[in-house]
Design an enzyme around this catalytic site. Structure first.
Site, PDB file in Angstrom:
ATOM      1  N   SER A 202     -22.903 -40.061  29.289  1.00 42.61           N
ATOM      2  CA  SER A 202     -22.459 -38.719  29.664  1.00 42.61           C
ATOM      3  C   SER A 202     -21.387 -38.166  28.738  1.00 42.61           C
ATOM      4  O   SER A 202     -21.602 -38.013  27.556  1.00 42.61           O
ATOM      5  CB  SER A 202     -21.998 -38.714  31.125  1.00 42.61           C
ATOM      6  OG  SER A 202     -21.735 -37.403  31.558  1.00 42.61           O
ATOM      7  N   HIS A 203     -20.194 -37.872  29.292  1.00 44.21           N
ATOM      8  CA  HIS A 203     -19.138 -37.185  28.549  1.00 44.21           C
ATOM      9  C   HIS A 203     -18.157 -38.168  27.920  1.00 44.21           C
ATOM     10  O   HIS A 203     -17.117 -37.764  27.415  1.00 44.21           O
ATOM     11  CB  HIS A 203     -18.391 -36.239  29.492  1.00 44.21           C
ATOM     12  CG  HIS A 203     -17.955 -36.921  30.754  1.00 44.21           C
ATOM     13  ND1 HIS A 203     -18.856 -37.297  31.733  1.00 44.21           N
ATOM     14  CD2 HIS A 203     -16.748 -37.332  31.179  1.00 44.21           C
ATOM     15  CE1 HIS A 203     -18.202 -37.910  32.709  1.00 44.21           C
ATOM     16  NE2 HIS A 203     -16.920 -37.934  32.405  1.00 44.21           N
TER      17      HIS A 203
ATOM     18  N   ASP B 139     -21.787 -31.087  27.633  1.00 44.51           N
ATOM     19  CA  ASP B 139     -21.196 -32.394  27.329  1.00 44.51           C
ATOM     20  C   ASP B 139     -22.177 -33.305  26.592  1.00 44.51           C
ATOM     21  O   ASP B 139     -23.237 -32.871  26.154  1.00 44.51           O
ATOM     22  CB  ASP B 139     -20.723 -33.055  28.624  1.00 44.51           C
ATOM     23  CG  ASP B 139     -21.872 -33.436  29.537  1.00 44.51           C
ATOM     24  OD1 ASP B 139     -22.908 -32.756  29.495  1.00 44.51           O
ATOM     25  OD2 ASP B 139     -21.738 -34.430  30.287  1.00 44.51           O
TER      26      ASP B 139
ATOM     27  N   ASP C  55     -24.441 -35.585  27.311  1.00 49.16           N
ATOM     28  CA  ASP C  55     -25.865 -35.673  27.663  1.00 49.16           C
ATOM     29  C   ASP C  55     -26.431 -34.365  28.204  1.00 49.16           C
ATOM     30  O   ASP C  55     -27.579 -34.310  28.629  1.00 49.16           O
ATOM     31  CB  ASP C  55     -26.118 -36.813  28.648  1.00 49.16           C
ATOM     32  CG  ASP C  55     -25.519 -36.563  30.024  1.00 49.16           C
ATOM     33  OD1 ASP C  55     -24.511 -35.831  30.118  1.00 49.16           O
ATOM     34  OD2 ASP C  55     -26.051 -37.108  31.010  1.00 49.16           O
TER      35      ASP C  55
ATOM     36  N   ASP D  63     -25.453 -32.334  30.853  1.00 47.12           N
ATOM     37  CA  ASP D  63     -25.560 -31.969  32.270  1.00 47.12           C
ATOM     38  C   ASP D  63     -24.342 -31.222  32.810  1.00 47.12           C
ATOM     39  O   ASP D  63     -24.385 -30.721  33.929  1.00 47.12           O
ATOM     40  CB  ASP D  63     -25.899 -33.187  33.152  1.00 47.12           C
ATOM     41  CG  ASP D  63     -24.847 -34.275  33.136  1.00 47.12           C
ATOM     42  OD1 ASP D  63     -23.813 -34.119  32.447  1.00 47.12           O
ATOM     43  OD2 ASP D  63     -25.057 -35.299  33.817  1.00 47.12           O
ATOM     44  N   ARG D  64     -23.265 -31.129  32.042  1.00 45.72           N
ATOM     45  CA  ARG D  64     -22.086 -30.389  32.507  1.00 45.72           C
ATOM     46  C   ARG D  64     -21.965 -29.061  31.769  1.00 45.72           C
ATOM     47  O   ARG D  64     -22.582 -28.859  30.731  1.00 45.72           O
ATOM     48  CB  ARG D  64     -20.814 -31.217  32.274  1.00 45.72           C
ATOM     49  CG  ARG D  64     -20.786 -32.473  33.101  1.00 45.72           C
ATOM     50  CD  ARG D  64     -19.502 -33.250  32.889  1.00 45.72           C
ATOM     51  NE  ARG D  64     -19.485 -34.396  33.783  1.00 45.72           N
ATOM     52  CZ  ARG D  64     -18.393 -34.943  34.299  1.00 45.72           C
ATOM     53  NH1 ARG D  64     -17.208 -34.449  34.000  1.00 45.72           N
ATOM     54  NH2 ARG D  64     -18.476 -35.982  35.104  1.00 45.72           N
TER      55      ARG D  64
ATOM     56  N   LYS E  47     -27.747 -32.379  37.195  1.00 46.44           N
ATOM     57  CA  LYS E  47     -26.970 -31.207  36.811  1.00 46.44           C
ATOM     58  C   LYS E  47     -27.528 -30.701  35.490  1.00 46.44           C
ATOM     59  O   LYS E  47     -28.122 -31.474  34.750  1.00 46.44           O
ATOM     60  CB  LYS E  47     -25.498 -31.543  36.573  1.00 46.44           C
ATOM     61  CG  LYS E  47     -24.912 -32.663  37.354  1.00 46.44           C
ATOM     62  CD  LYS E  47     -23.433 -32.805  37.042  1.00 46.44           C
ATOM     63  CE  LYS E  47     -23.172 -34.101  36.320  1.00 46.44           C
ATOM     64  NZ  LYS E  47     -22.549 -35.107  37.154  1.00 46.44           N
TER      65      LYS E  47
END
Length: 546
Positions: free
Chosen positions: A116-117, A280, A282, A284-285, A379
């Site tokens: 992710s982030h 971010d 990946d 999703d944000r 997300k």
């Protein structure tokens, strides 16, 4: 790929392969240990039934170790009898795009590679997540079965074959398994075109709408270039840091006001475009900042829900809205006005999945910069940016004007999160225990002008599968709609993070333009006194305020 054959290789378990809500995340060096990744991938297959001859989707955010991991996954999948793997070109698939692909192919599931982030690179983080047929993260019973298997695994199966060229589009094979390398963006782009009015957004860019989107050297770069610049006609250079780098250019690919401060500064300057946005690692944000106006994730969720019918994909309205418990009550007021249910869930996207699958909600989101809808089961950062662009194009007003009008109509939820990071674990747990014991005595108590209407330890009963989740955060709710919420996040060697969420509802338009921390001053003081934060954590102030 010629005479490839499956071999069985003896191995021994690793003790640290329990997946969290977002899969197994560790430092790259941990994944680079001999057989570490192989054990976990084999454990996924051992814990699943019925995947033989089925289709799986594989892709990741392009971070360091992504390519090596994919080659191993392909060879283990072939040895375990998977029928077909669909993989994003170059091994690239944003998390929401992977979810969309699983859904549109009606695949058995997918393996998503991302942390992710979190930072990437040889000393950064890596992650492996299994997603099920609805496109969402595996539920706990699946991740627990995978974990149980990792603790007793004695061997894994792998096909000895040369590496697959994952950069070339088209079909290839390993043994009896077919591999399709597909355009990473095309399927996702087609889905977005069913949701938003691309012609209207195109006209807005032609008429002078300006955008600056920072892909943060992460996965959304290729998507943003195609969607915003090529397809919708945003001027060249609107997308920055668009090439996914294995180390994200040495930065945290987290679209918050710390790591994307340059965007905030741009949005507050004379050179500000109409919309500054970011996503971010990946994809999703999201981060949304208009000229002179930062939009909190909680407000963004509420505004998207309130304006949903502007977008073609949501013209019929929303069935319901869901938010995580710590997210502000701004969306609740929209749900109330629309006459639709509002579901308050524990933190974690998997809780939204059941509600979306059952058709109970259309739009959902959380305060940590994630929002999405029933189009996927993750997300989706670019979806949120496209939604904002469609609203700007339809309303022909600025982000600031839209936010102000929203507050006038629904009231403003002043909102802030205070994080006390890496505090001693025993102190943090003692704080929560002591406060939990006090909760029953708080109702009816007055602290200055604040009267406690309710105090509880948040528990959630899932209306779809009937499961119960307890101890999801301590809530102190006041008669005027204000709240203080306490949650512990993260365990392990670095101690715990105490997150304190502070919120005040302000219905009076004349009082909606105060600085957030000033508007929350009395609640901030009370949040520290009520839980005796300094006594238990030895911290006089939070490490991060968002």
């Amino acid at each position: 790929m010629g005479n490839s054959h499956a071999t069985t290789i003896a191995t021994t378990p690793f003790a640290d392969q329990r997946p969290g809500t977002s899969g197994l995340r560790k430092k790259v060096q941990v994944f680079e240990q001999r057989h570490y990744l192989e054990n976990f991938i084999q454990s996924i297959f051992d814990a699943l039934d019925g995947y033989q001859a089925a289709t799986l989707v594989v892709g990741g955010d392009g971070r360091f170790f992504n390519r090596e991991a994919i080659q191993k996954i392909l060879k283990i999948a072939a040895a375990n009898g998977v029928g077909r793997i669909v993989i994003g070109q170059g091994g690239i698939l944003s998390t929401p795009a992977a979810s969309a692909l699983i859904r549109s192919l009606r695949a058995f599931g997918g393996i998503v590679l991302s942390a992710s982030h979190n930072p990437g690179g040889p000393h950064g983080d890596f992650g492996v997540k299994y997603n099920v047929a609805n496109g969402g993260p595996a539920p706990e019973k699946v991740t627990e079965a995978i974990y149980a298997r990792t603790r007793e695994i004695a061997s894994f199966k792998i096909v000895e074959s040369q590496d697959v060229d994952i950069d070339r589009l088209g079909e290839t094979t390993i043994g009896d398994m077919r591999i399709d390398v597909v355009d990473s963006v095309a399927n996702y782009q087609a889905l977005m075109q069913t949701l938003f009015d691309f012609d209207r957004i195109r006209d807005a860019f032609r008429s002078g709408l300006t955008l600056k989107f920072d892909a943060m050297s992460a996965v959304t770069g290729p998507y943003a270039r195609v969607l915003f610049e090529k397809e919708l006609g945003a001027r060249p250079g609107s997308v920055i840091n668009a090439t996914p780098l294995p180390d994200f250019g040495g930065h945290h690919p987290d679209p918050n006001l710390v790591y994307a401060k340059h965007l905030y500064d741009l949005a507050m300057s004379d050179a500000a475009p109409d919309l500054c946005a970011a996503s971010d690692g990946d994809g999703d944000r999201n981060l949304i900042i208009g000229r002179g106006r930062f939009v909190t994730p909680s407000d963004s969720l509420a505004i998207l829900a309130a304006n949903a019918t502007v977008a073609p994909g949501y013209r019929q309205g929303v069935a319901g809205i869901a938010r995580s418990m710590p997210t502000s009550g701004a969306a609740d007021r929209v749900a109330e006005k629309l006459g639709v249910p509002l579901y308050e869930t524990p933190t974690g996207w998997k809780y939204f999945g059941n509600l979306l699958d059952a058709g109970l909600v259309t739009i959902c989101g959380e305060e940590s910069a994630g929002a999405g809808s029933d189009h996927v089961r993750e997300k989706d950062g670019l979806w949120a940016v496209l939604f904002w662009l469609d609203i700007l194009a339809a309303r022909k007003e600025s982000v600031d004007a839209i936010v102000r009008q929203h507050w006038t109509t629904y009231g403003r939820n002043y909102y802030s999160r205070h994080d006390y990071e890496e505090v001693a674990s025993d102190g943090a747990h003692a704080l929560i225990e002591a406060l939990r014991d006090r909760l029953p005595t708080l109702k009816g108590q007055c602290f200055g002008a604040l009267e406690v209407a309710k105090a509880d330890d948040f528990a959630y009963h899932d209306p779809v599968d009937g499961s119960d989740s307890r101890h999801q955060g301590l809530r102190v709710i006041f008669a005027d709609g204000s709240r203080i919420v306490y949650r512990l996040s993260g365990t392990g060697t670095a101690g715990a993070t105490l997150r304190v969420y502070i919120e005040r509802f302000e219905p009076d338009p004349a009082r909606q333009y105060m600085e957030t921390q000033a508007a929350l001053a009395d609640l901030i003081t009370l949040s520290r006194e009520l839980a005796e934060i300094e006594r238990y954590t030895r911290r006089a102030a939070p490490s991060v305020i968002t």
